[in-house]
Design a protein around this motif. Sequence first.
Motif, PDB file in Angstrom:
ATOM      1  N   ARG A 200     -16.890  29.920   7.778  1.00  0.00           N
ATOM      2  CA  ARG A 200     -16.598  29.615   6.381  1.00  0.00           C
ATOM      3  C   ARG A 200     -17.725  30.129   5.485  1.00  0.00           C
ATOM      4  N   PRO A 201     -17.391  30.838   4.421  1.00  0.00           N
ATOM      5  CA  PRO A 201     -18.433  31.284   3.495  1.00  0.00           C
ATOM      6  C   PRO A 201     -19.138  30.079   2.854  1.00  0.00           C
ATOM      7  N   ARG A 202     -20.454  30.156   2.812  1.00  0.00           N
ATOM      8  CA  ARG A 202     -21.246  29.124   2.131  1.00  0.00           C
ATOM      9  C   ARG A 202     -21.217  29.445   0.638  1.00  0.00           C
ATOM     10  N   ILE A 203     -20.777  28.484  -0.158  1.00  0.00           N
ATOM     11  CA  ILE A 203     -20.568  28.744  -1.570  1.00  0.00           C
ATOM     12  C   ILE A 203     -21.341  27.758  -2.434  1.00  0.00           C
ATOM     13  N   ALA A 204     -21.793  28.241  -3.582  1.00  0.00           N
ATOM     14  CA  ALA A 204     -22.441  27.389  -4.579  1.00  0.00           C
ATOM     15  C   ALA A 204     -21.702  27.548  -5.895  1.00  0.00           C
ATOM     16  N   VAL A 205     -21.759  26.514  -6.720  1.00  0.00           N
ATOM     17  CA  VAL A 205     -21.220  26.583  -8.074  1.00  0.00           C
ATOM     18  C   VAL A 205     -22.395  26.607  -9.033  1.00  0.00           C
ATOM     19  N   VAL A 206     -22.447  27.648  -9.849  1.00  0.00           N
ATOM     20  CA  VAL A 206     -23.526  27.801 -10.823  1.00  0.00           C
ATOM     21  C   VAL A 206     -22.970  27.402 -12.192  1.00  0.00           C
ATOM     22  N   GLY A 207     -23.464  26.310 -12.716  1.00  0.00           N
ATOM     23  CA  GLY A 207     -22.945  25.759 -13.965  1.00  0.00           C
ATOM     24  C   GLY A 207     -22.231  24.457 -13.683  1.00  0.00           C
ATOM     25  N   ALA A 208     -22.816  23.348 -14.123  1.00  0.00           N
ATOM     26  CA  ALA A 208     -22.269  22.035 -13.806  1.00  0.00           C
ATOM     27  C   ALA A 208     -21.639  21.370 -15.027  1.00  0.00           C
ATOM     28  N   GLY A 209     -21.013  22.182 -15.864  1.00  0.00           N
ATOM     29  CA  GLY A 209     -20.268  21.632 -16.987  1.00  0.00           C
ATOM     30  C   GLY A 209     -18.891  21.174 -16.538  1.00  0.00           C
ATOM     31  N   ARG A 210     -17.998  21.039 -17.498  1.00  0.00           N
ATOM     32  CA  ARG A 210     -16.647  20.554 -17.189  1.00  0.00           C
ATOM     33  C   ARG A 210     -15.931  21.457 -16.191  1.00  0.00           C
ATOM     34  N   LEU A 211     -15.904  22.754 -16.465  1.00  0.00           N
ATOM     35  CA  LEU A 211     -15.198  23.683 -15.593  1.00  0.00           C
ATOM     36  C   LEU A 211     -15.911  23.831 -14.251  1.00  0.00           C
ATOM     37  N   GLY A 212     -17.237  23.879 -14.274  1.00  0.00           N
ATOM     38  CA  GLY A 212     -17.985  23.947 -13.022  1.00  0.00           C
ATOM     39  C   GLY A 212     -17.720  22.738 -12.148  1.00  0.00           C
ATOM     40  N   GLY A 213     -17.555  21.570 -12.783  1.00  0.00           N
ATOM     41  CA  GLY A 213     -17.232  20.369 -12.026  1.00  0.00           C
ATOM     42  C   GLY A 213     -15.900  20.485 -11.322  1.00  0.00           C
ATOM     43  N   PHE A 214     -14.906  21.040 -12.018  1.00  0.00           N
ATOM     44  CA  PHE A 214     -13.602  21.252 -11.383  1.00  0.00           C
ATOM     45  C   PHE A 214     -13.730  22.179 -10.176  1.00  0.00           C
ATOM     46  N   HIS A 215     -14.455  23.279 -10.356  1.00  0.00           N
ATOM     47  CA  HIS A 215     -14.622  24.232  -9.256  1.00  0.00           C
ATOM     48  C   HIS A 215     -15.315  23.584  -8.063  1.00  0.00           C
ATOM     49  N   ALA A 216     -16.344  22.801  -8.333  1.00  0.00           N
ATOM     50  CA  ALA A 216     -17.097  22.180  -7.241  1.00  0.00           C
ATOM     51  C   ALA A 216     -16.238  21.183  -6.471  1.00  0.00           C
ATOM     52  N   LYS A 217     -15.510  20.352  -7.180  1.00  0.00           N
ATOM     53  CA  LYS A 217     -14.689  19.342  -6.501  1.00  0.00           C
ATOM     54  C   LYS A 217     -13.583  19.987  -5.681  1.00  0.00           C
ATOM     55  N   LEU A 218     -12.977  21.043  -6.229  1.00  0.00           N
ATOM     56  CA  LEU A 218     -11.932  21.736  -5.477  1.00  0.00           C
ATOM     57  C   LEU A 218     -12.511  22.487  -4.285  1.00  0.00           C
ATOM     58  N   SER A 219     -13.638  23.164  -4.487  1.00  0.00           N
ATOM     59  CA  SER A 219     -14.268  23.910  -3.391  1.00  0.00           C
ATOM     60  C   SER A 219     -14.628  22.990  -2.229  1.00  0.00           C
ATOM     61  N   ALA A 220     -15.058  21.768  -2.552  1.00  0.00           N
ATOM     62  CA  ALA A 220     -15.438  20.809  -1.505  1.00  0.00           C
ATOM     63  C   ALA A 220     -14.252  20.426  -0.630  1.00  0.00           C
ATOM     64  N   GLY A 221     -13.032  20.556  -1.178  1.00  0.00           N
ATOM     65  CA  GLY A 221     -11.849  20.181  -0.412  1.00  0.00           C
ATOM     66  C   GLY A 221     -11.112  21.336   0.226  1.00  0.00           C
ATOM     67  N   ILE A 222     -11.585  22.565   0.042  1.00  0.00           N
ATOM     68  CA  ILE A 222     -10.927  23.739   0.620  1.00  0.00           C
ATOM     69  C   ILE A 222     -11.529  24.034   1.991  1.00  0.00           C
ATOM     70  N   GLU A 223     -10.694  24.025   3.006  1.00  0.00           N
ATOM     71  CA  GLU A 223     -11.177  24.161   4.390  1.00  0.00           C
ATOM     72  C   GLU A 223     -11.869  25.482   4.648  1.00  0.00           C
ATOM     73  N   SER A 224     -11.456  26.531   3.944  1.00  0.00           N
ATOM     74  CA  SER A 224     -12.024  27.850   4.220  1.00  0.00           C
ATOM     75  C   SER A 224     -13.326  28.100   3.472  1.00  0.00           C
ATOM     76  N   LEU A 225     -13.808  27.110   2.713  1.00  0.00           N
ATOM     77  CA  LEU A 225     -15.073  27.232   1.998  1.00  0.00           C
ATOM     78  C   LEU A 225     -16.020  26.103   2.385  1.00  0.00           C
ATOM     79  N   ASP A 226     -17.308  26.394   2.363  1.00  0.00           N
ATOM     80  CA  ASP A 226     -18.343  25.397   2.651  1.00  0.00           C
ATOM     81  C   ASP A 226     -19.222  25.255   1.413  1.00  0.00           C
ATOM     82  N   LEU A 227     -18.934  24.251   0.586  1.00  0.00           N
ATOM     83  CA  LEU A 227     -19.713  24.032  -0.626  1.00  0.00           C
ATOM     84  C   LEU A 227     -21.081  23.467  -0.242  1.00  0.00           C
ATOM     85  N   VAL A 228     -22.129  24.222  -0.556  1.00  0.00           N
ATOM     86  CA  VAL A 228     -23.470  23.792  -0.150  1.00  0.00           C
ATOM     87  C   VAL A 228     -24.342  23.369  -1.329  1.00  0.00           C
TER      88      VAL A 228
END
Length: 359
Positions: free
Chosen positions: A3-31
């Motif tokens: 699984r690709p190790r992924i980060a979200v850069v930007g913790a605003g409203r949209l970044g929060g959506f991306h982070a929460k969704l990425s954490a639940g996607i099996e093919s991604l590893d939110l680090v």
Amino acid sequence: MIRPRIAVVGAGRLGGFHAKLSAGIESLDLVAVADPSEQNRNAIAAETGAEAVADYRTLIGKIDAAVVATPTVLHFGIVKELLDAGVHVLCEKPLTPTLGEANELVAAADASGAVLQVGHVERFNPALSVAAPRLRDPRLLRCNRTSGYTFRSTDIGAVLDLMIHDIDLVLSLVRSPVVAVEAMGLSVLGDHEDMVTAQLNFENGCVAQLNASRVSFQLERTLQAYTSRGYVGVDFNTRQTTVVEPREDVLRRGFHVDALSADQQAHLRDNLFEELLVKTTEEVPPVNALEEELNDFAHAIITGSAPRVTGADGRDAVGVAEQILLKVEEHRWDGSAEGRHGMFASPAMPVEEPARRAA
């Protein structure tokens, strides 16, 4: 599968959506979640289990991919540094504020071999997917995108904030060079345009009319398309697609109103959209388009395939947006070079009350 190790850069409203969704996607590893705001990054990290860091640069060498959801004016520097380090990037729309910067990012992605995807999320709307087979060969396109003022994305105006979605949609459907642009816009609440109307003329004869406003009391995200086979309307808010398909004799120009009897005219008047211009409507189930976009990003990284919205697509949308903004700036409200121009239809000064007529 690694699984690709992924980060979200930007913790605003949209970044929060991306982070929460990425954490639940099996093919991604939110680090990790990176943001200068300690409060923002810690809040999202606590929800997702990711590491919270202040500076995204500390993650280079520890991640394979990143979602960049910062203010637009910061996109270029962050994305360029990540791409140069071989990190795959999903950059929120617009890719950059200028075509020159967008070209540099596309070149950087090509040089490093990293995936560069742009967050034109409307391409993942299920209503568009249903309508797509009937949207071939569009002749006239009309797009309306209006909303209230969100007090977000104030570093850019309505063209790069809202209209950019429809620019990308139109370019993906027409697939022909833009040969002429006309536009005008108004600033209402700040230093950028808040309302814009534009017309794009394409080399293949197609015309696209785009309207965007972020100071509207109506919420609308619609696309109307007139093709060689009929009409297709897409409501991106309700996920509803409306199709009007003319009867075959109408398409062949073999239908003649003057040849009808009075009774036939009366019948067709009452049954126009059942028999002559046959109308059907379909509403598709909701789909999390942002999640689909992230899945597409993961698939592109893992398989080496191109994402649905490439860096080049995002660059082309920025290029047309730049032309629209130029036309907005050139617009003369008084018909002369010396008068008011651009997005400011009135001077920045108190408006005097007209003198009252004497009784």
